[in-house]
Motif scaffolding. Structure first.
Motif, short mmCIF file in Angstrom:
data_model
loop_
_atom_site.label_atom_id
_atom_site.label_comp_id
_atom_site.label_asym_id
_atom_site.label_seq_id
_atom_site.Cartn_x
_atom_site.Cartn_y
_atom_site.Cartn_z
N VAL A 35 0.85 -1.19 0.00
CA VAL A 35 0.00 0.00 0.00
C VAL A 35 0.89 1.24 0.00
CG1 VAL A 35 -1.78 1.28 1.26
CG2 VAL A 35 -1.79 -1.23 1.28
N LYS A 36 0.69 2.11 -0.96
CA LYS A 36 1.41 3.38 -0.99
C LYS A 36 1.10 4.15 0.28
CE LYS A 36 2.01 7.41 -4.07
NZ LYS A 36 1.58 8.01 -5.36
N ASP A 37 2.13 4.75 0.87
CA ASP A 37 1.95 5.35 2.20
C ASP A 37 1.33 6.74 2.17
OD1 ASP A 37 1.98 5.27 4.95
OD2 ASP A 37 4.01 6.07 5.12
N ASN A 38 0.38 6.93 1.26
CA ASN A 38 -0.55 8.06 1.39
C ASN A 38 -1.99 7.55 1.53
OD1 ASN A 38 -0.75 7.15 -1.25
ND2 ASN A 38 -0.72 9.18 -2.18
N LEU A 39 -2.13 6.23 1.70
CA LEU A 39 -3.42 5.59 1.94
C LEU A 39 -3.43 5.04 3.36
CD1 LEU A 39 -3.65 3.74 -1.46
CD2 LEU A 39 -5.40 5.33 -0.63
N ASP A 40 -4.51 5.27 4.07
CA ASP A 40 -4.60 4.90 5.49
C ASP A 40 -4.76 3.40 5.70
OD1 ASP A 40 -4.46 7.56 6.23
OD2 ASP A 40 -6.64 7.78 6.50
N ILE A 41 -4.09 2.90 6.72
CA ILE A 41 -4.38 1.60 7.32
C ILE A 41 -4.49 1.85 8.82
CG2 ILE A 41 -3.58 -0.74 7.79
CD1 ILE A 41 -2.17 -0.76 5.14
N ALA A 42 -5.61 1.51 9.39
CA ALA A 42 -5.88 1.83 10.79
C ALA A 42 -4.77 1.31 11.70
CB ALA A 42 -7.22 1.22 11.21
N GLY A 109 10.97 5.97 -11.08
CA GLY A 109 9.74 6.67 -11.39
C GLY A 109 8.91 6.83 -10.13
N GLY A 110 8.01 7.79 -10.15
CA GLY A 110 7.17 8.05 -9.00
C GLY A 110 5.85 8.66 -9.44
N SER A 111 5.02 9.09 -8.55
CA SER A 111 5.39 9.12 -7.14
C SER A 111 5.25 7.77 -6.45
CB SER A 111 4.53 10.16 -6.42
OG SER A 111 3.15 9.82 -6.48
N SER A 112 4.58 6.81 -7.12
CA SER A 112 4.30 5.52 -6.47
C SER A 112 5.50 4.58 -6.61
CB SER A 112 3.06 4.88 -7.10
OG SER A 112 1.97 5.77 -7.11
N SER A 113 6.67 5.06 -6.21
CA SER A 113 7.91 4.34 -6.47
C SER A 113 7.98 3.00 -5.75
CB SER A 113 9.09 5.22 -6.06
OG SER A 113 8.91 5.74 -4.74
N PRO A 125 2.43 -9.60 -5.53
CA PRO A 125 1.85 -9.61 -6.87
C PRO A 125 0.97 -8.40 -7.15
CG PRO A 125 0.62 -11.07 -5.45
CD PRO A 125 1.77 -10.55 -4.62
N LEU A 126 0.66 -7.62 -6.10
CA LEU A 126 -0.27 -6.51 -6.24
C LEU A 126 0.15 -5.38 -5.31
CD1 LEU A 126 -3.07 -5.19 -7.03
CD2 LEU A 126 -4.06 -6.53 -5.15
N ALA A 127 0.06 -4.16 -5.79
CA ALA A 127 0.31 -3.00 -4.94
C ALA A 127 -0.62 -1.88 -5.35
CB ALA A 127 1.76 -2.54 -5.03
N LEU A 128 -1.01 -1.07 -4.37
CA LEU A 128 -1.80 0.12 -4.63
C LEU A 128 -0.89 1.33 -4.77
CD1 LEU A 128 -4.86 -0.21 -2.19
CD2 LEU A 128 -4.79 -0.67 -4.66
N GLY A 129 -1.20 2.16 -5.76
CA GLY A 129 -0.54 3.44 -5.91
C GLY A 129 -1.60 4.51 -6.09
N THR A 130 -1.16 5.68 -6.48
CA THR A 130 -2.09 6.74 -6.86
C THR A 130 -1.55 7.40 -8.12
OG1 THR A 130 -1.01 8.41 -5.46
CG2 THR A 130 -2.86 7.18 -4.50
N CYS A 169 -6.41 9.59 -8.39
CA CYS A 169 -6.98 8.26 -8.63
C CYS A 169 -6.15 7.23 -7.88
CB CYS A 169 -6.95 7.90 -10.12
SG CYS A 169 -7.97 8.93 -11.18
N VAL A 170 -6.81 6.25 -7.29
CA VAL A 170 -6.12 5.09 -6.73
C VAL A 170 -5.87 4.10 -7.86
CG1 VAL A 170 -6.26 3.17 -5.10
CG2 VAL A 170 -7.14 5.43 -4.45
N THR A 171 -4.65 3.58 -7.94
CA THR A 171 -4.24 2.74 -9.06
C THR A 171 -3.70 1.40 -8.58
OG1 THR A 171 -1.94 3.50 -9.11
CG2 THR A 171 -3.56 4.85 -10.27
N THR A 172 -3.48 0.50 -9.53
CA THR A 172 -2.91 -0.80 -9.21
C THR A 172 -1.64 -1.05 -10.00
OG1 THR A 172 -4.15 -1.98 -10.93
CG2 THR A 172 -5.18 -1.79 -8.75
N PHE A 173 -0.72 -1.81 -9.39
CA PHE A 173 0.47 -2.33 -10.06
C PHE A 173 0.42 -3.85 -9.98
CE2 PHE A 173 1.93 1.83 -8.45
CZ PHE A 173 2.38 2.41 -9.63
#
Length: 544
Positions: A35-42, A109-113, A125-130, A169-173
């Protein structure tokens, strides 16, 4: 190759095990994700790569993260990024710059480096970016993976520390289109508590086809470094094996819109989002210098830019009448870490040349790997399409990548394919009849060779007549194939005036559908406009 600066918060094994033990048996059961660290995890801080925020654990989990977890996926940590998601380079972070998995000298590359590198390095296998200006596509291109940037609002941004709220936008890698599509299926949801969320319309917008066959490419030269230019030419040759038609277009309006993002007043929205944090000791000086001028943007400047954007959007809309998607390189170059250090603003700005306009113009996009550059570095291209064309766009991307597709070429049960050539085309005066009859655009296509197109005489709505003469253009005439309910075909036939009617029409893929045709005697006194290649082009050449 594992880059140690991927993570800002890496969860302990027992924490990951606890998440896994409580994960439901959903469509993503057991899939580890970052998870990109601009998205919250409680319970964990959302730093956006700013250490000043590291002592503030989030109270709730971002909607996008929660939806993946509810589908059985398991988060394993939060990833590095250009601070406050302001950058396309991956170096504007006090947690250490990431580099491409293919070269320690070249940027990630970024910002979702961190998210992109985590997938490319095989850690997840999966990551969230923006993605605001290209942050979900540039790092995908620089690491040889797939980056899906959905239509704005398709995925909730609630729980995201915003960069530019109206564009984020929230994106996927992922490594494959199929994996990204599966994640997007889960992520797509109209969030009633997110004011920027939008529901998927019950029917696709007019002009969005079920199958994307006609792809636009730039008509002129592009600003590309030499190695990128060679790779781009190879990508164009590869496109000929994927698209049924390749159409050169003028992309000037798209590039002009892209220039507005960094040169216009949208920096004021960044200031509104996180300007209060920019006086802190942990703020990257380049980020501070870029965003601080946003506090001085005037109201008139904002509205002038919105008006200019509206003008450019209208210009680009004309292009979408004739094509399904646009293929572009993701970036003009792949810089080294040293090049970014020498010119942190200039290099970053150039990287957004072909990505910045996508969210401004409300488009969707997917970055996919193309053949590598001659120096071995990955080269990425992006397919871009109008809003809510996400599903067929992913199908096009899958075809590019040689993956199975999810779109069935056959029309749904109870429907008939009908080819239209003139006044019923998308954007033309009688297209509303097809929509009112429950029609949906199936595909843009061309006739087989041998057909000729004529401008019929008479007053009222201008109409063409299509006739098979056997000596028409070898590349056929442009048509749209619509799927209509069976009962609607009769109603449509009743509305067609002589000398027009419906009959069998052969397409460029050797299939035969029902289509609008004219009788030969009905075009004896008509003007032959076949050289234009289609009715829309004929009207542009001679609107009288």
């Amino acid at each position: 190759m594992v880059i140690v600066t991927i993570w800002i918060t890496k969860f302990a094994p027992d924490t990951v095990a606890r998440f896994a033990a409580t994960a439901p048996d959903g469509p993503l059961a057991g899939v580890r994700f970052a998870v990109k660290d601009n998205l919250d995890i409680a319970g964990y801080p959302t730093t956006a790569a700013c250490p000043d925020l590291a002592d503030r654990p989030a109270a709730t989990t971002a909607t996008a993260v929660r939806r993946l977890m509810d589908a059985g996926a398991v988060p394993i940590g939060k990833t590095n990024l250009d601070q406050f998601a302001t950058g396309l380079v991956g170096t504007r972070t006090p947690y250490g710059a990431c580099h491409s998995v293919h070269s320690p000298e070249h940027i990630s590359g970024g910002s979702s480096s961190g998210s992109a590198v985590a997938v490319a390095a095989g850690l997840v296998p999966l990551a969230l970016g923006t993605d605001t200006a290209g942050s979900g596509r540039v790092p995908a291109a620089f690491n040889g993976i797939v980056g899906i940037k959905p239509t704005r609002g398709l995925v909730s941004t609630r729980g995201l520390l915003p960069a530019c709220r109206s564009l984020d936008c929230v994106t996927t890698f992922t490594r494959t289109v199929a994996e990204g599509a599966a994640a997007l299926d889960v992520l797509t949801w109209a969030d009633p508590e997110d004011p920027w969320s939008r529901p998927v319309p019950p029917a696709p917008p007019p002009g969005v086809a079920s199958r994307l066959r006609t792809v636009a490419v730039p008509a002129g030269d592009l600003d590309l470094d030499p190695a990128h230019r060679v790779a781009w030419q190879a990508a164009l040759r590869r496109l000929d094996t994927v698209a049924a038609q390749v159409v050169p277009v003028d992309i000037g309006a798209f590039l002009a819109a892209a220039a507005l993002l960094y040169g216009g007043p949208w920096v004021a929205q960044r200031w509104s989002a996180f300007g209060a944090y920019l006086s802190g000791a942990g703020v990257d000086p380049t980020v501070r210098s870029i965003v601080t001028p946003g506090r001085d943007v005037t109201g008139p400047a904002v509205f002038e830019a919105w008006e200019r954007l509206a003008e450019l959007r209208r210009q680009t809309e004309r292009i979408w009448l004739d094509v399904d998607a646009l293929l572009l390189p993701v970036t003009p170059t792949h810089p080294t870490l040293a090049e970014v250090a020498a010119d942190p603003v200039g290099v970053n700005s150039r990287l957004g040349t072909y990505t910045n306009f996508v969210n401004l113009l409300d488009l969707c996009a997917v970055a996919v790997p193309a053949d590598a550059r001659t120096d071995g570095l990955p080269f990425g291209v992006q397919f871009i399409a109008p809003a809510f064309a996400d599903a067929p766009l992913l199908d096009l991307a899958a075809r590019w990548c040689g993956e199975p597709t999810r779109v069935d070429d056959r029309p749904p049960a109870g429907t008939t394919l009908v080819a239209v050539v003139g006044a019923h085309l998308t954007g033309m005066p009688l297209n509303r009849q097809l929509v009112a009859l429950g029609g949906r655009l199936h595909a843009r296509a061309r006739t087989a060779a041998g057909y000729r197109l004529y401008r019929l005489p008479g007053s009222g709505v201008a109409r063409p007549g299509l006739v098979f003469t056997g000596d028409g253009p070898d590349d056929g005439i442009a048509v749209e194939v619509w799927q209509l309910p069976h009962q609607a075909v009769g109603a449509l036939l009743d509305s067609i005036p002589a000398p027009l009617g419906l009959g069998p029409l052969r397409l460029d893929d050797d299939t035969t559908v029902i289509g609008f045709l004219a009788s030969e005697h009905g075009v004896r006194d008509a003007q032959d406009v076949s050289a234009a290649g289609g009715w829309r082009a004929a009207l542009r050449a001679d609107p009288a």
